[in-house]
Design an enzyme around this catalytic site. Structure first.
Site, PDB file in Angstrom:
ATOM      1  N   ARG A  52      10.825  -8.342  -1.492  1.00  0.00           N
ATOM      2  CA  ARG A  52      10.821  -8.786  -0.094  1.00  0.00           C
ATOM      3  C   ARG A  52      12.154  -8.437   0.576  1.00  0.00           C
ATOM      4  NH1 ARG A  52      12.524 -13.508   0.740  1.00  0.00           N
ATOM      5  NH2 ARG A  52      11.331 -14.535  -0.899  1.00  0.00           N
ATOM      6  N   TYR A 104      -0.350  -5.936  26.083  1.00  0.00           N
ATOM      7  CA  TYR A 104      -1.411  -6.079  25.097  1.00  0.00           C
ATOM      8  C   TYR A 104      -1.768  -7.573  24.981  1.00  0.00           C
ATOM      9  CZ  TYR A 104      -3.515  -6.318  20.476  1.00  0.00           C
ATOM     10  OH  TYR A 104      -4.350  -6.574  19.423  1.00  0.00           O
ATOM     11  N   ASP A 176       7.977  -2.227  24.083  1.00  0.00           N
ATOM     12  CA  ASP A 176       6.846  -1.956  23.197  1.00  0.00           C
ATOM     13  C   ASP A 176       6.361  -0.555  23.566  1.00  0.00           C
ATOM     14  OD1 ASP A 176       4.342  -1.686  22.038  1.00  0.00           O
ATOM     15  OD2 ASP A 176       3.748  -3.768  22.396  1.00  0.00           O
ATOM     16  N   LYS A 201      -1.383   1.835  15.382  1.00  0.00           N
ATOM     17  CA  LYS A 201      -1.913   2.783  16.366  1.00  0.00           C
ATOM     18  C   LYS A 201      -1.460   4.211  16.025  1.00  0.00           C
ATOM     19  CE  LYS A 201      -3.228  -1.207  17.825  1.00  0.00           C
ATOM     20  NZ  LYS A 201      -2.576  -1.983  18.843  1.00  0.00           N
TER      21      LYS A 201
END
Ligand SMILES: *Cc1c(COP(=O)(O)O)cnc(C)c1O
Length: 392
Positions: A52, A104, A176, A201
């Protein structure tokens, strides 16, 4: 390999973070699935202890993305929204966030609904494509959050203007840039502090990977890089090593895919707008069309006009549904940026989380559909739309 500023993006997507494996010469880096690493002594290791906190495969994809964005550092997350929520965690409770009104749906929900109830953020929505409106509410802002091109209305925000307004009031800026990808624009080069992507995307590009990215500029406020890296580990939102390897592989074709997708989209947008009457279209929204209000700014700050086209259809919801379900190559499905073309209905899908009142305010009506142009043959795509729009 740090290829920053030396080679074009089409070369960097293939070579950045992709040096051959020093141990074996393998031209594709190995995938490190190990969650833990042997320690050589107390406080002595070979750079890793627990996956992690650090993983060699993740480090490669992060260095590739940092290189592409001209960032000081990039961090990958298991989804775009986890990248966004980690970014929000850099703020103090009660912080003032000024956000673009066209976002979004999931980011809108996070900012306007979850943020205020979880951390008391004071969130103000404004049209970022209107610099005067933005200036009027900027005072006291800690964070400015926007998309360009925005989702789904494809509004273009002037990156340099926002960077300047934010600097004047001491706010951190997050762009973004999912709709553009690094092959469409590089917001950090225009003075933005942080670029966010939904890697689901264009970056992934094959509809088989969820992911998110935050890339932080070397000119961002001091300590921000360290803070985002600390929170990625502390909140635990890390991309899995196998997804990192898949993303690294996908990035190698990013420039090719985006070049094809954006040139096809430009051509389709032109055809659709020239034949709007025949096709029963009341508006074609594409930043590459001269009629688009953000066209001049897009031409300055983008290297192409993107692969997304929004349309307003005549004939009511029944016709909209017939069009959505009668294309063959354009699948009726959410998401975007993938090799296959998609067609979707923002009001009922991506923006269902947006209140009806806000949807109405910014005109995300039932008549709006959004196309994501894929890598198929352009003539086949044009024929598919032609058939659906003429008959439905
Ligand atoms: C999809 C998307 C997101 C959210 O990303 P996920 O990977 O779905 O969590 C954020 N912003 C934009 C512009 C998007 O299209």
């Amino acid at each position: 390999m740090n290829t920053k500023n030396r080679t074009s993006l089409a070369t960097r997507v293939i070579h950045a973070g992709h040096e051959p494996d020093p141990a074996t010469g393998a031209v594709v880096p190995p995938l490190y699935t190990a969650t833990t690493y042997v320690q050589d002594g107390i406080g002595k290791n070979r750079g890793y202890d627990y996956s992690r906190s650090g993983n060699p495969t993740r480090q490669r994809v992060e260095s590739c993305l940092a290189d592409l964005e001209n960032a000081e550092a990039a961090f990958v997350f298991p989804s775009g929204l986890s990248a966004a929520s980690t970014m929000l965690a850099t703020l103090k409770p009660g912080a003032k966030i000024v956000a673009h009104e066209d976002l979004y749906g999931g980011v809108y929900r996070l900012l306007a609904q979850v943020g205020p109830s979880m951390a008391g953020y004071d969130v103000e929505l404004v049209d970022f494509s209107d610099a005067e409106a933005l200036s009027a509410v900027a005072q006291g802002a800690d964070l400015m959050w926007f998309e360009t091109p925005s989702n789904p209305l494809l509004k273009i925000v002037d990156l340099q203007a926002v960077a300047q307004i934010a600097r004047d009031v001491g706010a951190v800026t997050v762009c973004d840039s999912t709709f553009a990808s690094p092959c469409g624009q590089l917001p950090l080069d225009h003075g933005i502090d942080v670029v966010m992507h939904s890697a689901t995307k264009f970056l992934g590009g094959h509809s088989d990977l969820l992911g998110g990215v935050l890339s932080v500029s070397e000119r961002a406020p001091e300590g921000l890089v360290g803070r985002v890296g600390y929170l990625q580990n502390a909140l635990g939102a890390v991309m899995s090593p196998s997804d990192c390897a898949l993303l690294l592989r996908s990035l190698r074709t990013l420039a090719l895919r985006v070049e094809r997708q954006t040139s096809s989209a430009a051509s389709l947008a032109k055809t659709l707008s020239e034949n709007a009457n025949v096709y029963g279209i009341s508006q074609v929204v594409y930043p590459g069309l001269e009629a688009h209000p953000g066209h001049a700014i897009a031409a300055q700050q983008m290297t192409n006009f993107g692969a997304l086209i929004s349309l307003r259809l005549e004939g009511g919801l029944d016709r909209v549904e017939r069009v959505l379900t009668s294309t063959c190559l354009f699948h009726f499905a959410v998401s975007l940026g993938s090799v296959e073309s998609l067609i979707q209905h923002p009001a009922s899908l991506t923006h269902a989380a947006v209140t009806e009142e806000h949807r109405e305010k910014i005109s995300i009506g039932d008549d709006l559909i959004r196309l994501s142009v894929g890598c198929e043959d352009l003539d086949d795509l044009a024929a598919d739309l032609d058939a659906a729009l003429r008959t439905a």
